[in-house]
Design a protein around this motif. Structure first.
Motif, short mmCIF file in Angstrom:
data_model
loop_
_atom_site.label_atom_id
_atom_site.label_comp_id
_atom_site.label_asym_id
_atom_site.label_seq_id
_atom_site.Cartn_x
_atom_site.Cartn_y
_atom_site.Cartn_z
N ALA A 39 -2.84 92.98 -74.53
CA ALA A 39 -2.33 92.30 -73.56
C ALA A 39 -3.22 92.47 -72.27
O ALA A 39 -2.96 91.75 -71.27
CB ALA A 39 -0.94 92.97 -73.40
N LEU A 40 -4.23 93.37 -72.39
CA LEU A 40 -4.86 93.68 -71.16
C LEU A 40 -6.27 92.66 -70.84
O LEU A 40 -6.36 92.25 -69.62
CB LEU A 40 -5.61 95.18 -71.10
N VAL A 41 -6.81 92.69 -71.75
CA VAL A 41 -8.14 92.02 -71.75
C VAL A 41 -8.05 90.33 -72.46
O VAL A 41 -7.80 90.29 -73.51
CB VAL A 41 -9.15 92.68 -72.46
N ASP A 42 -7.82 89.55 -71.45
CA ASP A 42 -7.57 88.24 -71.78
C ASP A 42 -8.59 87.11 -71.50
O ASP A 42 -8.77 86.07 -71.81
CB ASP A 42 -6.31 87.66 -71.14
N GLY A 43 -9.72 87.59 -70.92
CA GLY A 43 -10.88 86.98 -70.63
C GLY A 43 -10.70 85.95 -69.47
O GLY A 43 -11.28 85.03 -69.05
N ALA A 59 10.42 83.92 -73.93
CA ALA A 59 10.30 85.59 -74.34
C ALA A 59 11.52 85.76 -74.80
O ALA A 59 11.52 86.82 -75.93
CB ALA A 59 10.11 86.18 -72.93
N ARG A 60 12.59 85.60 -74.53
CA ARG A 60 13.89 85.86 -75.14
C ARG A 60 13.93 85.27 -76.59
O ARG A 60 14.48 85.91 -77.58
CB ARG A 60 15.19 85.32 -74.39
N ALA A 61 13.62 83.94 -76.79
CA ALA A 61 13.62 83.46 -77.91
C ALA A 61 12.74 84.09 -79.07
O ALA A 61 13.14 84.24 -80.13
CB ALA A 61 13.43 81.85 -77.98
N ALA A 62 11.64 84.34 -78.47
CA ALA A 62 10.56 85.16 -79.53
C ALA A 62 11.37 86.42 -79.86
O ALA A 62 10.99 86.91 -81.03
CB ALA A 62 9.54 85.10 -78.63
N SER A 63 11.87 87.10 -78.88
CA SER A 63 12.30 88.52 -79.26
C SER A 63 13.38 88.37 -80.21
O SER A 63 13.48 89.18 -81.37
CB SER A 63 13.10 89.00 -77.99
N LEU A 64 14.27 87.16 -80.19
CA LEU A 64 15.28 87.28 -81.34
C LEU A 64 14.60 86.87 -82.53
O LEU A 64 15.30 87.27 -83.68
CB LEU A 64 16.25 85.91 -80.67
N LEU A 65 13.60 86.06 -82.58
CA LEU A 65 13.03 85.66 -83.90
C LEU A 65 12.32 86.86 -84.44
O LEU A 65 12.25 87.19 -85.55
CB LEU A 65 12.10 84.56 -83.49
N ARG A 66 11.60 87.56 -83.53
CA ARG A 66 11.17 88.80 -84.00
C ARG A 66 11.96 89.68 -84.88
O ARG A 66 11.94 90.42 -85.78
CB ARG A 66 10.13 89.49 -83.05
N THR A 67 13.12 89.75 -84.17
CA THR A 67 14.23 90.95 -84.56
C THR A 67 14.65 90.45 -85.93
O THR A 67 14.91 91.10 -87.00
CB THR A 67 15.43 90.93 -83.58
N ALA A 68 14.91 88.89 -86.19
CA ALA A 68 15.31 88.26 -87.47
C ALA A 68 14.16 88.48 -88.39
O ALA A 68 14.52 88.70 -89.77
CB ALA A 68 15.69 86.90 -87.17
N ARG A 90 2.37 86.98 -69.09
CA ARG A 90 2.25 85.59 -69.64
C ARG A 90 3.01 85.84 -70.86
O ARG A 90 2.93 86.95 -71.58
CB ARG A 90 1.02 84.86 -69.82
N PRO A 91 3.95 84.98 -71.58
CA PRO A 91 4.59 84.90 -73.08
C PRO A 91 3.41 85.45 -73.69
O PRO A 91 3.98 86.08 -74.69
CB PRO A 91 4.92 83.68 -73.05
N LYS A 92 2.30 84.94 -74.02
CA LYS A 92 1.38 85.52 -74.78
C LYS A 92 0.95 87.03 -74.99
O LYS A 92 1.01 87.72 -75.96
CB LYS A 92 0.03 84.63 -74.74
N ASP A 93 0.80 87.60 -73.79
CA ASP A 93 0.57 88.88 -73.39
C ASP A 93 1.74 89.54 -73.80
O ASP A 93 1.78 90.64 -74.65
CB ASP A 93 0.19 89.16 -72.10
N ARG A 150 15.98 92.29 -67.89
CA ARG A 150 14.96 91.66 -68.60
C ARG A 150 15.29 89.83 -67.77
O ARG A 150 15.36 89.07 -68.44
CB ARG A 150 15.01 91.37 -69.98
N LEU A 151 15.34 89.91 -66.63
CA LEU A 151 15.74 88.64 -65.94
C LEU A 151 14.59 87.85 -65.93
O LEU A 151 14.70 86.54 -65.89
CB LEU A 151 16.07 88.84 -64.46
N ALA A 152 13.52 88.32 -65.90
CA ALA A 152 12.14 87.68 -66.24
C ALA A 152 11.10 88.30 -66.99
O ALA A 152 11.38 89.68 -67.18
CB ALA A 152 11.55 87.18 -64.71
N ASN A 153 9.98 88.12 -67.35
CA ASN A 153 8.90 88.99 -67.87
C ASN A 153 8.48 89.81 -66.94
O ASN A 153 8.71 89.86 -65.75
CB ASN A 153 7.66 87.93 -68.05
#
Length: 516
Positions: free
Chosen positions: A139-143, A200-209, A6-9, A66-69
């Protein structure tokens, strides 16, 4: 069919750096007694019960292009001996030495080519005790899909229950072509998969910035000599190494304060944290004129139906508390903390701590993991500190017949945070644990001492209270005795609440319940 992250993981993986490992850790101290509990028995116990947490035999596989998560796949080379490791302390086997070892181990990120967990069996503690240190990635333990391994290892009685394990064999790993085809198919068929990939792609770009901006800021700061606006005694740029401090106190003391001043045990815990921070900052000669409050995120439970261990991760929410460190009166600090939780209490959705602690196979590690995930998601919203408080069972738990005498969490440091605090109650005790950056907070042991003094200050306001004597000496026995108070010590390595409804039992608001 393989399950996608999932995106959060995925965000927890993407935000991880060598200086910000995104894993939770828990320390448990056992008295083997006549059980014969040793490394081989631990391996046997985990092998017998790991089938209840199948994610612990899976690793992460990226999708070509990286076509999908990424997806979770069975590790074809899964080796239990790799994940369950053996270590030992030199004599005298003190708590100081244990915490130093823990600090070194939690400073190292997990290997992403393997399932994202490790357990260390630590021998050589004083008086024949042993300790377990477990690490699991956020990312492993999410409950939801996975609970912490410790959830299935602990029993309520010393009777050893063999469940027989399973005849596990890894499913065949998908080929790169199969992963790509599956990604395209899932994206076309499911709007959710397509949305997750875009996010996920948008978040990656933001983290890079953000990373580029942070690097620029550090360079400019080095040239001008100015501290970045967001830096301070609690927030700043941290390194790779950690220090670990634990303070072991008596649950009865917290209840005595609650009984006189009202509120909940969790309120007492947070007021103790506020008083400890105040005392620590004053020893640093930090001006409290401009820092009257510390913004803390305290994960709280919003469960209002029957609890199930597999759905806990979606039932924890962040709650922000302004810890009144500028207030000199300990009683006023306590009342201000209590008032800050009034709204949550009035929702009627809180959960009693004793209800959480009564879950079959309850283990605080799972709830700390969920609380840390919730806190990490709030980074950037002005919080300066995360405090996860978990009410644990008030009767002994056992692993392969060995009694667990004490436990404390080792919370991860969120990005740009120099401190994190976790609190766990168990069998009559309350353990405060602090994780700190080794270089930025070299005096974290002073903070631990200030926590003890802040609790004693609250006790002094209780009619008829007596001065508390520390449970043990710095560097003393590693035996952790419930219902006594231990002096704080710190450790580190150069190298390498949830809360809910009010109840009379439990330790306080933590990842589970608001206790009264």
């Amino acid at each position: 069919m393989s399950e996608r992250l999932r995106p959060k993981d995925l965000a927890f993986l993407a935000e991880e750096t060598p200086s910000t490992p995104m894993h939770n850790a828990t320390v448990e101290i056992f008295d083997p007694g006549d059980s014969g509990f040793d490394y081989d028995k631990l391996v046997e116990l985990i092998g017998d019960r790991i089938s209840f947490v199948p994610r612990y035999r899976q690793r992460i596989q990226q999708v070509p292009g990286r076509l999908a998560n990424p997806v979770w796949i069975d590790d074809p080379h899964f080796d239990l001996g790799y994940h369950v490791r053996r270590s030992a302390l030199p004599r005298p086997g003190s708590l100081d030495q244990l915490r130093e070892l823990v600090a070194r181990i939690v400073s190292r990120p997990l290997d992403r080519s393997k399932p994202l967990w490790e357990v260390y069996f630590v021998e050589g503690l004083a008086e024949g005790r042993v300790a377990l240190l477990s690490k699991s990635h956020q990312a492993l333990v999410d409950g939801v899909s996975t609970v912490d391994l410790g959830q299935v290892l602990l029993d309520k009685s010393p009777e050893v229950k063999s469940l027989g394990g399973d005849q596990w064999a890894p499913r065949r790993a998908p080929s790169p072509g199969g992963l790509a085809v599956g990604a395209v198919r899932d994206t076309l068929r499911s709007r959710q998969v397509a949305s997750d990939s875009v996010r996920a792609r948008a978040a990656s770009l933001l983290r890079t910035a953000d990373a580029a901006a942070e690097t620029t800021g550090r360079v400019l700061g080095g040239v001008t000599g100015r501290r970045a606006a967001h830096e301070g005694p609690l927030v700043g740029t941290h390194g790779q190494q950690r220090r670990v401090v634990s303070v072991h106190t008596d649950l009865a003391d917290h209840r005595a304060i609650r009984d006189v001043h009202g509120g909940t045990v969790n309120d007492v815990i947070l007021a103790t944290v506020a008083g400890g921070l105040r005392g620590w900052l004053m020893t640093r000669h930090e001006s409290l004129g401009g820092l009257r409050r510390v913004r803390a995120v305290v994960p709280v439970s919003v469960i209002d139906s029957e609890l199930e261990a597999t759905s806990l991760g979606s039932q924890i929410a962040p709650h922000f508390v302004d810890l009144p460190i500028g207030e000199p009166s300990p009683v006023v600090r306590l009342h201000q903390v209590s008032y800050s939780f009034k709204v949550h209490k009035e929702t009627g959705r809180g959960v009693a701590a004793n209800r959480l602690a009564g879950i079959a196979g309850f283990a605080p590690a799972t709830f700390h993991a969920i609380g840390s995930r919730v806190a990490a998601a709030e980074v950037g919203r002005g919080m300066q500190l995360s405090v996860t408080n978990v009410p644990g069972p008030q009767s002994p738990l056992y692993a392969a017949g060995a009694r667990m005498e004490a436990t404390f969490p080792v919370p991860p440091l969120p990005p740009h945070h120099l401190l994190a605090i976790g609190v766990t109650s168990y069998d009559g005790g309350v353990a405060y644990a602090i994780t700190a950056d080794r270089d930025a907070v070299p005096d974290v042991d002073v903070l631990g001492q200030c926590l003890s003094e802040a609790l004693a200050e609250l006790l002094d306001t209780v009619s008829g209270s007596r001065p508390r004597v520390p449970r043990g000496r710095k560097g003393g026995s590693a035996r952790a005795k419930p219902r006594t108070t231990k002096k704080t010590t710190s450790s580190g390595s150069k190298n390498g609440s949830t809360t809910g409804a009010r109840t009379g039992s439990g330790a306080g608001k933590g990842t589970g319940g608001r206790t009264s």
